[in-house]
Design a protein around this motif. Sequence first.
Motif, PDB file in Angstrom:
ATOM      1  N   HIS A 272      21.523  34.467  45.022  1.00 20.27           N
ATOM      2  CA  HIS A 272      22.440  33.750  45.920  1.00 20.27           C
ATOM      3  C   HIS A 272      21.887  33.758  47.348  1.00 20.27           C
ATOM      4  O   HIS A 272      21.857  32.730  48.035  1.00 20.27           O
ATOM      5  CB  HIS A 272      23.823  34.414  45.940  1.00 20.27           C
ATOM      6  CG  HIS A 272      24.554  34.367  44.638  1.00 20.27           C
ATOM      7  ND1 HIS A 272      24.530  33.280  43.799  1.00 20.27           N
ATOM      8  CD2 HIS A 272      25.365  35.288  44.033  1.00 20.27           C
ATOM      9  CE1 HIS A 272      25.284  33.535  42.726  1.00 20.27           C
ATOM     10  NE2 HIS A 272      25.795  34.748  42.850  1.00 20.27           N
ATOM     11  N   ARG A 279      17.366  27.399  51.947  1.00 15.64           N
ATOM     12  CA  ARG A 279      17.897  26.196  52.590  1.00 15.64           C
ATOM     13  C   ARG A 279      17.700  26.259  54.107  1.00 15.64           C
ATOM     14  O   ARG A 279      17.324  25.274  54.745  1.00 15.64           O
ATOM     15  CB  ARG A 279      19.386  26.041  52.270  1.00 15.64           C
ATOM     16  CG  ARG A 279      19.654  25.665  50.812  1.00 15.64           C
ATOM     17  CD  ARG A 279      21.159  25.605  50.546  1.00 15.64           C
ATOM     18  NE  ARG A 279      21.834  24.852  51.592  1.00 15.64           N
ATOM     19  CZ  ARG A 279      23.003  25.195  52.147  1.00 15.64           C
ATOM     20  NH1 ARG A 279      23.636  26.279  51.746  1.00 15.64           N
ATOM     21  NH2 ARG A 279      23.518  24.461  53.087  1.00 15.64           N
ATOM     22  N   GLU A 299      31.704  24.616  50.671  1.00 14.35           N
ATOM     23  CA  GLU A 299      30.650  23.612  50.753  1.00 14.35           C
ATOM     24  C   GLU A 299      29.265  24.282  50.758  1.00 14.35           C
ATOM     25  O   GLU A 299      28.336  23.822  50.083  1.00 14.35           O
ATOM     26  CB  GLU A 299      30.853  22.757  52.019  1.00 14.35           C
ATOM     27  CG  GLU A 299      29.760  21.752  52.299  1.00 14.35           C
ATOM     28  CD  GLU A 299      29.584  20.713  51.187  1.00 14.35           C
ATOM     29  OE1 GLU A 299      30.566  20.447  50.452  1.00 14.35           O
ATOM     30  OE2 GLU A 299      28.449  20.193  51.035  1.00 14.35           O
ATOM     31  N   ARG A 301      28.448  27.141  49.479  1.00 20.51           N
ATOM     32  CA  ARG A 301      28.143  27.671  48.148  1.00 20.51           C
ATOM     33  C   ARG A 301      27.749  26.546  47.191  1.00 20.51           C
ATOM     34  O   ARG A 301      26.880  26.720  46.328  1.00 20.51           O
ATOM     35  CB  ARG A 301      29.329  28.467  47.575  1.00 20.51           C
ATOM     36  CG  ARG A 301      29.657  29.750  48.307  1.00 20.51           C
ATOM     37  CD  ARG A 301      28.484  30.725  48.373  1.00 20.51           C
ATOM     38  NE  ARG A 301      27.896  31.038  47.081  1.00 20.51           N
ATOM     39  CZ  ARG A 301      28.398  31.922  46.214  1.00 20.51           C
ATOM     40  NH1 ARG A 301      29.477  32.597  46.528  1.00 20.51           N
ATOM     41  NH2 ARG A 301      27.815  32.151  45.066  1.00 20.51           N
ATOM     42  N   THR A 302      28.393  25.388  47.335  1.00 23.37           N
ATOM     43  CA  THR A 302      28.031  24.248  46.495  1.00 23.37           C
ATOM     44  C   THR A 302      26.576  23.844  46.754  1.00 23.37           C
ATOM     45  O   THR A 302      25.799  23.627  45.819  1.00 23.37           O
ATOM     46  CB  THR A 302      28.972  23.060  46.792  1.00 23.37           C
ATOM     47  OG1 THR A 302      30.312  23.490  46.566  1.00 23.37           O
ATOM     48  CG2 THR A 302      28.662  21.875  45.890  1.00 23.37           C
ATOM     49  N   ARG A 303      26.233  23.776  48.029  1.00 21.54           N
ATOM     50  CA  ARG A 303      24.834  23.410  48.363  1.00 21.54           C
ATOM     51  C   ARG A 303      23.856  24.480  47.871  1.00 21.54           C
ATOM     52  O   ARG A 303      22.768  24.159  47.394  1.00 21.54           O
ATOM     53  CB  ARG A 303      24.694  23.231  49.874  1.00 21.54           C
ATOM     54  CG  ARG A 303      25.486  22.042  50.409  1.00 21.54           C
ATOM     55  CD  ARG A 303      25.273  21.879  51.912  1.00 21.54           C
ATOM     56  NE  ARG A 303      26.301  21.047  52.509  1.00 21.54           N
ATOM     57  CZ  ARG A 303      26.512  20.916  53.817  1.00 21.54           C
ATOM     58  NH1 ARG A 303      25.758  21.576  54.686  1.00 21.54           N
ATOM     59  NH2 ARG A 303      27.472  20.133  54.288  1.00 21.54           N
ATOM     60  N   ASP A 304      24.261  25.756  48.006  1.00 23.81           N
ATOM     61  CA  ASP A 304      23.399  26.834  47.490  1.00 23.81           C
ATOM     62  C   ASP A 304      23.133  26.632  46.004  1.00 23.81           C
ATOM     63  O   ASP A 304      21.996  26.764  45.534  1.00 23.81           O
ATOM     64  CB  ASP A 304      24.077  28.208  47.662  1.00 23.81           C
ATOM     65  CG  ASP A 304      24.151  28.682  49.103  1.00 23.81           C
ATOM     66  OD1 ASP A 304      23.474  28.091  49.969  1.00 23.81           O
ATOM     67  OD2 ASP A 304      24.903  29.651  49.365  1.00 23.81           O
ATOM     68  N   ARG A 305      24.210  26.350  45.272  1.00 22.28           N
ATOM     69  CA  ARG A 305      24.070  26.224  43.813  1.00 22.28           C
ATOM     70  C   ARG A 305      23.176  25.052  43.440  1.00 22.28           C
ATOM     71  O   ARG A 305      22.390  25.144  42.501  1.00 22.28           O
ATOM     72  CB  ARG A 305      25.452  26.086  43.159  1.00 22.28           C
ATOM     73  CG  ARG A 305      26.100  27.445  42.862  1.00 22.28           C
ATOM     74  CD  ARG A 305      27.355  27.293  42.016  1.00 22.28           C
ATOM     75  NE  ARG A 305      28.427  26.665  42.766  1.00 22.28           N
ATOM     76  CZ  ARG A 305      29.328  27.340  43.498  1.00 22.28           C
ATOM     77  NH1 ARG A 305      29.270  28.653  43.568  1.00 22.28           N
ATOM     78  NH2 ARG A 305      30.269  26.693  44.156  1.00 22.28           N
ATOM     79  N   GLU A 306      23.297  23.958  44.175  1.00 20.15           N
ATOM     80  CA  GLU A 306      22.431  22.811  43.902  1.00 20.15           C
ATOM     81  C   GLU A 306      20.971  23.168  44.111  1.00 20.15           C
ATOM     82  O   GLU A 306      20.109  22.892  43.276  1.00 20.15           O
ATOM     83  CB  GLU A 306      22.810  21.632  44.806  1.00 20.15           C
ATOM     84  CG  GLU A 306      23.983  20.839  44.252  1.00 20.15           C
ATOM     85  CD  GLU A 306      24.601  19.921  45.296  1.00 20.15           C
ATOM     86  OE1 GLU A 306      23.912  19.629  46.306  1.00 20.15           O
ATOM     87  OE2 GLU A 306      25.766  19.533  45.121  1.00 20.15           O
ATOM     88  N   VAL A 307      20.723  23.805  45.244  1.00 20.74           N
ATOM     89  CA  VAL A 307      19.343  24.212  45.545  1.00 20.74           C
ATOM     90  C   VAL A 307      18.832  25.194  44.501  1.00 20.74           C
ATOM     91  O   VAL A 307      17.686  25.103  44.062  1.00 20.74           O
ATOM     92  CB  VAL A 307      19.264  24.815  46.963  1.00 20.74           C
ATOM     93  CG1 VAL A 307      18.015  25.674  47.124  1.00 20.74           C
ATOM     94  CG2 VAL A 307      19.269  23.702  47.997  1.00 20.74           C
ATOM     95  N   LYS A 309      19.288  25.412  41.487  1.00 20.20           N
ATOM     96  CA  LYS A 309      18.869  24.793  40.225  1.00 20.20           C
ATOM     97  C   LYS A 309      17.542  24.044  40.345  1.00 20.20           C
ATOM     98  O   LYS A 309      16.937  23.679  39.342  1.00 20.20           O
ATOM     99  CB  LYS A 309      19.942  23.780  39.769  1.00 20.20           C
ATOM    100  CG  LYS A 309      21.210  24.421  39.216  1.00 20.20           C
ATOM    101  CD  LYS A 309      22.173  23.308  38.773  1.00 20.20           C
ATOM    102  CE  LYS A 309      23.610  23.627  39.142  1.00 20.20           C
ATOM    103  NZ  LYS A 309      24.427  22.433  39.380  1.00 20.20           N
ATOM    104  N   SER A 310      17.103  23.786  41.565  1.00 27.50           N
ATOM    105  CA  SER A 310      15.929  22.925  41.738  1.00 27.50           C
ATOM    106  C   SER A 310      14.639  23.643  41.346  1.00 27.50           C
ATOM    107  O   SER A 310      14.517  24.859  41.477  1.00 27.50           O
ATOM    108  CB  SER A 310      15.835  22.467  43.195  1.00 27.50           C
ATOM    109  OG  SER A 310      15.497  23.566  44.027  1.00 27.50           O
TER     110      SER A 310
END
Lengths: 494, 494
Positions: A272, A279, A299, A301-307, A309-310
């Motif tokens: 996390h 980012r 918001e 945390r949402t961006r963290d989760r997206e990143v 997965k990359s």
Amino acid sequence: MSVSNDLAAVGIDAISVYVPRLYVDLSAEWARVRAPEQGTDAATLTQKLTKGIGVRRMAIPDAHEDSATMAAMAAKRLIDGLALNLANIGYLVVGTETTVDQSKSIGAYVLGMLSRHYGMSLSHVGCPQIQFACIGTTYALEAAAALVRSGQLRGRSALVIATDIARYPKGDPGECTQGAGAVAMHISAAPRLLELDGLHWPSITVDERDFFRPNWSSEAVVDGQYSVDVYLDCLDRTLRASLEQHRPETAGRLLESQHFLFHTPFPRMAEHAAARLYRRLRALRGPHATLEPTASVREERTRDREVAKSDDFQAWFAKHCAPALRHISDVGNTYSGALYLSFASLVDGLGAAGRGGRVTFFSYGSGASAKLFTGSLASGGGDVLHVAEIAGVLADLDATGTVGRRRALSLAEYERLHDLHQQQSEARLEVAASVLPPRDEFALARFGTERSAQRVDVGYRYYDYVAAPRAVADVTPTARAEASLPEEAAWAQQ
Amino acid sequence: MSVSNDLAAVGIDAISVYVPRLYVDLSAEWARVRAPEQGTDAATLTQKLTKGIGVRRMAIPDAHEDSATMAAMAAKRLIDGLALNLANIGYLVVGTETTVDQSKSIGAYVLGMLSRHYGMSLSHVGCPQIQFACIGTTYALEAAAALVRSGQLRGRSALVIATDIARYPKGDPGECTQGAGAVAMHISAAPRLLELDGLHWPSITVDERDFFRPNWSSEAVVDGQYSVDVYLDCLDRTLRASLEQHRPETAGRLLESQHFLFHTPFPRMAEHAAARLYRRLRALRGPHATLEPTASVREERTRDREVAKSDDFQAWFAKHCAPALRHISDVGNTYSGALYLSFASLVDGLGAAGRGGRVTFFSYGSGASAKLFTGSLASGGGDVLHVAEIAGVLADLDATGTVGRRRALSLAEYERLHDLHQQQSEARLEVAASVLPPRDEFALARFGTERSAQRVDVGYRYYDYVAAPRAVADVTPTARAEASLPEEAAWAQQ
């Protein structure tokens, strides 16, 4: 990019880790019993622990172990391995949130153990204890570094020791994130392992309730998800505060780091934190070379989760963060030692050939306080690597009981040890039977029980070095008391 | 004789004292009840306490007070009195052996109280807590001084706060040596009160059992006479260690001191220590300018007692030591604050006109650790003296209840407050009724009691500033929680 330091040189000269010999295997009996209690099955629970949280085993102190014995063991490994001359140590500071006494410092007990073991007076050493949840050891490191840099230690060096036992109630959601261990570091002006960058990296503090331990409780009270949020918020705050202090130096040192270490109560937490930092560093590398404003907790945390997965992030994490996390899942949470256990794992994994480059440390303590700082790994310096070796510390005992050192606890053994911590009081002052009798280690020998004209010591902890395996009952209380009190014995002879 | 400093300048810029408003008068009801329990009469007991031990009153925290509120009160007085800009403070370190939490630092609670009270973010401040019995604050001062000297604080200054509550069981021989209070100090590179001498004054540590507090106990275990012996032994050890470090500089600074301060759990202890130091300094002044070898404990104490009776010593003590002890007998034992309460008494007593000259501090913490150090009183500097003023802090409330601030407790009130400390647990989380409702002070507002999906805070301490007298029941728990959590409230609004 290299930036010159503007404070006097200081750093971590060497590091060593101690982990208790006993552990709970979270994929075995524990999972089979706890799974139905939690309305699931063992395979699903184990999957959640190993993949979701990242834990596999948790180290559990034996009945003769506590924060003081673990600290002394980590120190002993460092001293023996480096052949340190203790006459040159001026400061021994312990970071902990698992004190063994509310007044006396753990350092004083450790000093006594070392003094008796090595047969030399160590009265020239200052021994404070520093508390602030899991960042206590970083404050201890900061104080030790300042003492070395300021000249107040007159050329002597310092020992910084982290020692902690993470305990949660049996059956609690946090139970699987227990652990125990100690890390000792030698701090000097000519470090062979890591030189701290001589910038002022600010410590930040916000008054938070995410994790605490009331005086009446042997177990912490944790607001799990909230604590993760506060942790990540503090990462952002300390990053911004650090950039405000010295831009562009701070940004440069972060961006050129090859290794990123995070306070790691459990391995997933480091992921996390890494996603958040990734980012931010990406924004610093971007065309504006600046951080975007912090959005809402949700918001972010949402961006963290997206990143997270990359592919880019996963490749970055695997290369720059994961090597330091190798051993956490086999030890569990070591609170104020966790960040430094990661550092030892990194150093051990790189070996002499792979050393060099810059390391970023992110230290966090609930309640809450945080600090980012960086340092340069010395190239070479292979002569101190042997004390940082961890695989041997974590190796299982083999079937003959002679090779390796760790062994799994049955659930009944674990629960007995877990219960012990609640039982001490003036009415119950016995050291319970050890699962593995002490062997070549410092051990809690007995509690004081006297309240007479000659001696008042009800509840005092007496420690001993036990050189060879023997039954605890073989040693009479008197013999133990004498063995553990040379200072006092010398006194009485005057 | 003046010796130049060889470390960067740092010192105590200002000091302020906080003492709870409540106290037990040891010559009144307490003595009348305890005397027959101890097989004596009230007059004899009072005589023993006032003449033998040197105690008259002991400060007792009210139900809404604890180490954190006292620390915040001492800090508030310093901040308000000096109009300190908190943006320039980089480090707030608390020395204590009376923690309010086993994980979170008291400093973080204090920071929260100050942040909410002054309506400003203080997240740029590092807030560790340091523990080692009564020498904890000296270790905190040492760390703060090193941070300032090393440049790590980048020109910012530090707050060092001592806060402690000395508790012994009702009816115990130590009961009369209870007390409570906090001392705050501003540590800077341009101190207006006292510049620390830039020599390395070593801290010494010996692993001792003279005084400790097991984790399960709210009261310390003290081996009274033994602790006095260890204290004096540590005075000798630290004196010898200091002389070994830098002779003749150390000897010079001790010999030229006009003021001698000692850790003072009770005033008589300072006399014992002064007699020992007087003998040693006399030897240093003698033809051999050296210390005699230490004799047996018994022999040394005999020589101390002989010297203590001499006119020479008594004149020296009255002039060089007694002025700092004026207020201790009205406060009682403040553990890690006691040495600095003495320093505040000295500074307050000297006033602006009488300032100047050198001060020797002897700090001692059971368990055991000690340190001697010296500093030069700045001449002038009258602009910081008002915050060191103590008589007003200790003044009794008058009959109208509007002038002064302290009042004596009945025995029943005292015993109720004494019992409170043992009662907190997960099953009992109420702040008991105050004897004097909070008024213009920081107060413990409530304990957390929630364990839900939204919040887990069972046992957490919420603090509030109470500006005007009001009944605690007037404030709803929700309103209090909101008032005390702006950081968290801001968070929720994101």
